[in-house]
Write an enzyme that holds these catalytic residues in place. Structure first.
Site, PDB file in Angstrom:
ATOM      1  N   GLU A 114       1.287  -1.153   0.312  1.00 60.92           N
ATOM      2  CA  GLU A 114      -0.076   0.308   0.077  1.00 60.92           C
ATOM      3  C   GLU A 114       1.564   1.153  -0.119  1.00 60.92           C
ATOM      4  O   GLU A 114       2.245   1.300   0.358  1.00 60.92           O
ATOM      5  CB  GLU A 114      -0.701  -0.169   1.577  1.00 60.92           C
ATOM      6  CG  GLU A 114      -0.192  -0.051   2.030  1.00 60.92           C
ATOM      7  CD  GLU A 114      -1.721  -0.703   3.420  1.00 60.92           C
ATOM      8  OE1 GLU A 114      -2.027  -0.138   4.565  1.00 60.92           O
ATOM      9  OE2 GLU A 114      -1.774  -1.942   4.095  1.00 60.92           O
ATOM     10  N   LYS A 116       2.561   4.924   1.349  1.00 60.43           N
ATOM     11  CA  LYS A 116       2.431   5.111   2.906  1.00 60.43           C
ATOM     12  C   LYS A 116       2.835   6.329   2.773  1.00 60.43           C
ATOM     13  O   LYS A 116       3.228   7.173   1.694  1.00 60.43           O
ATOM     14  CB  LYS A 116       4.318   4.724   3.032  1.00 60.43           C
ATOM     15  CG  LYS A 116       4.571   5.166   3.885  1.00 60.43           C
ATOM     16  CD  LYS A 116       6.043   4.380   4.934  1.00 60.43           C
ATOM     17  CE  LYS A 116       6.472   5.290   6.107  1.00 60.43           C
ATOM     18  NZ  LYS A 116       6.225   6.795   6.383  1.00 60.43           N
ATOM     19  N   ASP A 118       2.424  10.654   3.300  1.00 59.19           N
ATOM     20  CA  ASP A 118       2.821  11.310   4.227  1.00 59.19           C
ATOM     21  C   ASP A 118       2.449  12.195   4.726  1.00 59.19           C
ATOM     22  O   ASP A 118       1.753  13.024   4.041  1.00 59.19           O
ATOM     23  CB  ASP A 118       3.674  12.059   3.242  1.00 59.19           C
ATOM     24  CG  ASP A 118       5.263  12.352   3.583  1.00 59.19           C
ATOM     25  OD1 ASP A 118       5.407  13.172   4.946  1.00 59.19           O
ATOM     26  OD2 ASP A 118       6.039  13.818   3.239  1.00 59.19           O
ATOM     27  N   TYR A 227      -4.956   2.737   7.585  1.00 63.53           N
ATOM     28  CA  TYR A 227      -4.289   1.267   6.972  1.00 63.53           C
ATOM     29  C   TYR A 227      -3.988   0.253   8.141  1.00 63.53           C
ATOM     30  O   TYR A 227      -3.453  -0.218   8.052  1.00 63.53           O
ATOM     31  CB  TYR A 227      -2.583   2.205   7.220  1.00 63.53           C
ATOM     32  CG  TYR A 227      -1.705   2.671   8.147  1.00 63.53           C
ATOM     33  CD1 TYR A 227      -2.051   1.636   8.929  1.00 63.53           C
ATOM     34  CD2 TYR A 227      -1.777   4.575   7.645  1.00 63.53           C
ATOM     35  CE1 TYR A 227      -0.787   3.092  10.144  1.00 63.53           C
ATOM     36  CE2 TYR A 227      -1.450   4.843   8.556  1.00 63.53           C
ATOM     37  CZ  TYR A 227      -1.080   4.178  10.024  1.00 63.53           C
ATOM     38  OH  TYR A 227      -0.610   4.858  11.011  1.00 63.53           O
ATOM     39  N   LYS A 316      11.272   2.715   0.847  1.00 67.07           N
ATOM     40  CA  LYS A 316      10.804   4.382   0.257  1.00 67.07           C
ATOM     41  C   LYS A 316      11.073   4.757  -1.090  1.00 67.07           C
ATOM     42  O   LYS A 316      12.173   4.923  -1.657  1.00 67.07           O
ATOM     43  CB  LYS A 316      12.523   4.950   1.101  1.00 67.07           C
ATOM     44  CG  LYS A 316      11.800   4.917   3.540  1.00 67.07           C
ATOM     45  CD  LYS A 316      11.009   5.655   2.854  1.00 67.07           C
ATOM     46  CE  LYS A 316      10.401   7.180   3.501  1.00 67.07           C
ATOM     47  NZ  LYS A 316      11.075   7.203   5.134  1.00 67.07           N
ATOM     48  N   CYS A 412      16.753  49.345   0.256  1.00 68.24           N
ATOM     49  CA  CYS A 412      15.327  48.133  -0.513  1.00 68.24           C
ATOM     50  C   CYS A 412      16.767  48.384  -1.973  1.00 68.24           C
ATOM     51  O   CYS A 412      16.582  49.160  -2.844  1.00 68.24           O
ATOM     52  CB  CYS A 412      14.720  49.256  -0.981  1.00 68.24           C
ATOM     53  SG  CYS A 412      12.874  48.467  -2.388  1.00 68.24           S
ATOM     54  N   CYS A 415      14.366  50.152  -4.738  1.00 62.91           N
ATOM     55  CA  CYS A 415      14.374  51.548  -4.943  1.00 62.91           C
ATOM     56  C   CYS A 415      14.729  52.654  -3.733  1.00 62.91           C
ATOM     57  O   CYS A 415      14.896  53.753  -3.850  1.00 62.91           O
ATOM     58  CB  CYS A 415      12.468  52.203  -4.554  1.00 62.91           C
ATOM     59  SG  CYS A 415      12.240  52.281  -2.929  1.00 62.91           S
ATOM     60  N   CYS A 430       9.955  47.443   2.769  1.00 65.04           N
ATOM     61  CA  CYS A 430      11.020  48.522   2.688  1.00 65.04           C
ATOM     62  C   CYS A 430       9.952  49.435   2.516  1.00 65.04           C
ATOM     63  O   CYS A 430       8.621  49.530   2.559  1.00 65.04           O
ATOM     64  CB  CYS A 430      10.661  48.291   0.951  1.00 65.04           C
ATOM     65  SG  CYS A 430      10.789  49.951   0.284  1.00 65.04           S
ATOM     66  N   CYS A 435       7.757  52.298  -3.816  1.00 59.05           N
ATOM     67  CA  CYS A 435       8.667  51.405  -5.152  1.00 59.05           C
ATOM     68  C   CYS A 435       7.977  50.852  -5.566  1.00 59.05           C
ATOM     69  O   CYS A 435       6.756  50.161  -5.456  1.00 59.05           O
ATOM     70  CB  CYS A 435       8.835  50.533  -3.404  1.00 59.05           C
ATOM     71  SG  CYS A 435       9.873  48.750  -3.481  1.00 59.05           S
TER      72      CYS A 435
END
Ligand code: IVH
Length: 698
Positions: A114, A116, A118, A227, A316, A412, A415, A430, A435
C-alpha cells in the site's frame, strides 16, 4: 418533545446522509448530486434546530461546533503506535523478506502493498459504533486528544455503517493528510491575504490538527486513509490484513483503493516502480510503499525489534533532495514591502525537475541554518511548493573557505529606500509605498480575478506599463533601482483607469482589438462589489473573507479608512493584528490618496443603497459588549444566538471573566452561571437578550 414522525424523519435523514458520505468519501462513488445532498443536509439541520431534544453528537450535522479548547489532553495508547523500518532498494526488500521467511520457516506467504502516506498518524477509537476519541501518535505511547478536530474531517466516520456488525470497542489507525488541491487553494488564499505560506502539505496538516479552534481545522479540508486495525474488543476479526482492510471499508473507513496483494518480490518491485512514476499525479503525498505480511498470525509470530515490526517495511521513494551550489542570494520585494530572500542555485535535478531557485524565508532563518553564499546546500522539493534550502551540506563544505554571514540589505534593492524591521516581525520591509517593486506587486494583485478582475491585464503587461519590463526579471521578480521611470505609462493603481486604447495598442504583443477589450474590462471593473475592491487595495492580512466582514460593517472604503483601531477590533472576526494592519495602511497618506483617486476615476467605493443595510448601517446595540451564552435556549440554537449577538456588534466568548458584559442563561446552565454570580456579571434570560437588542433597558 419531537413527535414520532419528526423523530422518524430525523433518523432516516441521518442514516441517508451517513450512507451518502460513505459513498462519496470512502467509495468515491456518489449516487446523488451535491445539491441533493445539501438539500437533505439542510432539512436535517432545520429539524434538529427546531427539536433540540433530538440532538445527537453522531449526527452528520455535528462535525464542527465545539468551542475552542484551552489545550489538548494527553492520551495513553493501549497498544503503542510504532514506526516502520526502511528499505531503499529491491535488494534490501528481498533481504527483509528472507529474514521473515527464515523465522516463519516457509517461503510461500502473501504480502500486502500500500502507499505510505506522508501525513500524520491518528488512532481513532470507536465505542458502540461511534467515534469516541481521536489521538495523535505523540511519542508512540502517549499522544494528544484531538477528537474535536478530527471530527471535522469528512472522511472520518462519526458513526459506522449500519448493518455491518462492529466490535463494541475498537481502534483504527490511519494517516491524516492535506489533499494537494486543498493545500494549493489554502496557500493561494494565504498568499492573497499576505499571510505566511505553509512549506508543504504535511506541515500544514500537522498545523491544522493542532489548532485549538476546531473551526479552523474544519476550514482546512483534511482527509484520511486508514491502514491498520489497532485493536478490537469482543469481536471476531478477520485473520489477514487484506481481509481486515476490506472489512474496515465495509464499516465505513476510507481504505486506499490502490492496496494490492502479492507473493513475489518481483511483483512488489513492479508495484513500487509504478508508484514512483505515478505518485505526482495523486491528490496526496506519499514517501514510499509499505509492504506487510498478510496473515496476522504470522505477524504475531514475527513480532517486533525495538520499535519496528519485523512483519512490515517501508520501501522509500528516491529522495526529493539534492546537493548544489548556492550562487547568490536574491531579494524580491512583495506588495506590502516585505523583502523576501531567495537562493539562486547552480541548476540541479531534484526528482525529475530542474531547480534553479529556492525559498530562504527570512534573515533569521538563513542565519539559524548558517547558509552562506558559495556553500554546497541541500535542496528539497516538497510537494507543490517552491523548493527550499534545507541547510548547508556540512560534509562538502568542510575544507572550503566560507563566505560571510548573510545580512539583509539596509536599503531596498528596488528603490534604495530605508529598510526596517518591525518589532517582533521576522520580515524586513521597504518603507517606501511608491517603491516600483511594491507598485508592480500591488497592481498585479489589484487587477487579479479575486479583486478587480480585469481580464487581459497580465503581469507582463503590468511590467510594460510600469516601464519596468526592461529592469524587472519576471521569473525571479527581481527589480532594480535603475527603473526606467520615464518609460512608465502608469505609476499606480488609479492610473489604470486613465489608460486609452491608443496607449495600450502601442504595447508589445497588443493589437487594437485586445486593447479595446481591455479598456472595456477596465471600465466594467469600476462596478465591482465592495468586498473585492477592499481586498484589492492590498492591505496587509486582508484577504477575501476579511474584506467581506469589513464591507458589511463599514459599507464604504471612506468609512473603513477613518475607522479607529478600536472600531476595527470590534468587528467580529477581526483581531488586533489585522486591525493594526488596516489602521497603519490608512495612516499612510500615499494609500489614502490612492483611494481618493480611485473614487475620482469612477470606481465604486461604497456598497449600493440598501445593500445589506441591516448589517452595514443597522443599529449596533451590542457594540463593545461581550457575551457568554450557556444552557439550552428556547428560540435559538447556540450558533443562532451567537450570530444574533455578533450581527449586532457584540462579541461572544466561551468563558466568563470580569470583562464579560452579560451571561445569557438558558435551561440547565452549568457552571458559567455560577462564574457570573461569583464575578458579579449581569445575567440575562433569552427574552432579556432580545429586549436588549431592541433597545429597551433591562
Ligand atoms: S503501517 C507498526 N501503513 O508511517 C507500524 N503506516 O513510519 C505500522 N504510514 O507511523 C504502520 N502510511 O504514520 C502503515 N500504509 C501505511 C502507512 C503508514 C503511512 C505512517 C504511519 C506510521 C509511519 C511509520
Amino acid at each position: 418533545m419531537a413527535d414520532a414522525a419528526t423523530t422518524q424523519r430525523v433518523s432516516e435523514l441521518r442514516e441517508q446522509l451517513h450512507r451518502h458520505n460513505y459513498l462519496y468519501h470512502v467509495l468515491d462513488a456518489p449516487v446523488i448530486t451535491d445539491a441533493e445532498y445539501d438539500a437533505l443536509f439542510r432539512e436535517l439541520q432545520t429539524l434538529e434546530e427546531a427539536n433540540p431534544d433530538l440532538a445527537d453528537p453522531g449526527s452528520p450535522t455535528q462535525r464542527v461546533g465545539a468551542a475552542p479548547a484551552p489545550q489538548f489532553d494527553e492520551v495513553a495508547h493501549p497498544v503503542p503506535m510504532l514506526s516502520l523500518g526502511n528499505a531503499f532498494d529491491e535488494e534490501e526488500l528481498a533481504a527483509w523478506r528472507r529474514r521473515a521467511a527464515g523465522m516463519l520457516e516457509r517461503d510461500d506467504f502473501a504480502m500486502v502493498c500500500e502507499p505510505k502516506i506522508d501525513g500524520l498518524a491518528i488512532a481513532l477509537t470507536y465505542e458502540s459504533g461511534r467515534l469516541a476519541r481521536a489521538a495523535t501518535r505523540g511519542d508512540g505511547v502517549r499522544g494528544e486528544d484531538v477528537t474535536l478536530n478530527v471530527r471535522t474531517i469528512k472522511s472520518v466516520p462519526l458513526v459506522l455503517q449500519a448493518g455491518v456488525p462492529a466490535p463494541l470497542r475498537m481502534e483504527v489507525r490511519g494517516e491524516v493528510y492535506f489533499p494537494r488541491d486543498a493545500f494549493r487553494r489554502m496557500n493561494e488564499e494565504r498568499e492573497y491575504a499576505g499571510e505566511s505560506l505553509f512549506a508543504n502539505p504535511r506541515n500544514a496538516a500537522a498545523g491544522s490538527l493542532r489548532q485549538l479552534d476546531p473551526r479552523i481545522t474544519a476550514s482546512r479540508q483534511l482527509a484520511i486513509w486508514v491502514y491498520q486495525l489497532g485493536w478490537a474488543e469482543d469481536a471476531e476479526t478477520p485473520p489477514t490484513h487484506w481481509e481486515t482492510m476490506q472489512w474496515l471499508r465495509e464499516l465505513g473507513f476510507r481504505v486506499n483503493p490502490e492496496i494490492a496483494r502479492f507473493e513475489s518480490t518481483d511483483d512488489i518491485a513492479a508495484y513500487y516502480e509504478r508508484w514512483v512514476r505515478e505518485r505526482d499525479d495523486k491528490n496526496y503525498q506519499t514517501d514510499g510503499v509499505v509492504v506487510k505480511i498478510d496473515r496476522l498470525d504470522y505477524q504475531r509470530h514475527l513480532g517486533f525489534v525495538g520499535r519496528e515490526p519485523r512483519w512490515a517495511i517501508a520501501w522509500k521513494f528516491p529522495a526529493e533532495r539534492a546537493v548544489t551550489r548556492l550562487l547568490s542570494i536574491g531579494i524580491n520585494v512583495g506588495r506590502t514591502g516585505a523583502l523576501n530572500p531567495y537562493a539562486i542555485l547552480e541548476p540541479v535535478q531534484v526528482s525529475g525537475v530542474t531547480v534553479k531557485q529556492a525559498t530562504l524565508h527570512n534573515e533569521d532563518d538563513i542565519r539559524r541554518k548558517d547558509i552562506r553564499v558559495g556553500d554546497y546546500v541541500v535542496v528539497e522539493r516538497a510537494g507543490e511548493v517552491i523548493p527550499q534550502v534545507v541547510g548547508p551540506d556540512e560534509e562538502r563544505n568542510k575544507n572550503r573557505e566560507r563566505g560571510p554571514q548573510f545580512e539583509m540589505p539596509a536599503l531596498c534593492p528596488a528603490c534604495n529606500s530605508e529598510v526596517v524591521r518591525d518589532e517582533g516581525a521576522a520580515a524586513h520591509r521597504c518603507v517606501n509605498t511608491a517603491c516600483p517593486a511594491q507598485r508592480f506587486e500591488r497592481i498585479r494583485h489589484f487587477v487579479s480575478q479575486a479583486a478587480m478582475d480585469i481580464e487581459g491585464l497580465g503581469e507582463k503587461l503590468v511590467a510594460q506599463l510600469l516601464g519596468s519590463h526592461l529592469a524587472c526579471d519576471l521569473e525571479t521578480r527581481q527589480t532594480y533601482p535603475h527603473l526606467t521611470e520615464e518609460l512608465a505609462t502608469i505609476r499606480d493603481l488609479p492610473d489604470i483607469y486613465g489608460l486609452t486604447v491608443e496607449q495600450l495598442a502601442a504595447m508589445e504583443r497588443m493589437g487594437e482589438k485586445s486593447a479595446e477589450n481591455l479598456v472595456r474590462a477596465i471600465e466594467a471593473s469600476k462596478q465591482r462589489p465592495l468586498p473585492p475592491v477592499i481586498s484589492g487595495l492590498g492591505i496587509m492580512h486582508v484577504g477575501g473573507e476579511t474584506a467581506e466582514l469589513l464591507a458589511r460593517r463599514f459599507g464604504s472604503v471612506d468609512r473603513l479608512m477613518d475607522a479607529t483601531q478600536e472600531e476595527l477590533e470590534a468587528v467580529p472576526g477581526i483581531g488586533p493584528i489585522v486591525a493594526a494592519g488596516i489602521a497603519s495602511h490608512f495612516a499612510n497618506e500615499g494609500n489614502r490618496s490612492i483611494v481618493r483617486r480611485l473614487g475620482e476615476a469612477g470606481v465604486a467605493l461604497a456598497a449600493p443603497e440598501g445593500w445589506d443595510a441591516a448589517q452595514a448601517d443597522g443599529p449596533m446595540p451590542f457594540e463593545g459588549m461581550r457575551f457568554v451564552v450557556t444552557g439550552r435556549l428556547e428560540g435559538f440554537t447556540r450558533s443562532q444566538a451567537e450570530s444574533f449577538i455578533k450581527e449586532r456588534g457584540g462579541q461572544v466568548s466561551g468563558s466568563v471573566s470580569k470583562k464579560t458584559s452579560y451571561v445569557v442563561v438558558g435551561e440547565e446552565p452549568g457552571s458559567k452561571r455560577d462564574d457570573a454570580e461569583r464575578l458579579g456579571v449581569a445575567i440575562l434570560s433569552e427574552d432579556e437578550l432580545t429586549a436588549l437588542a431592541e433597545g429597551s433597558s433591562c
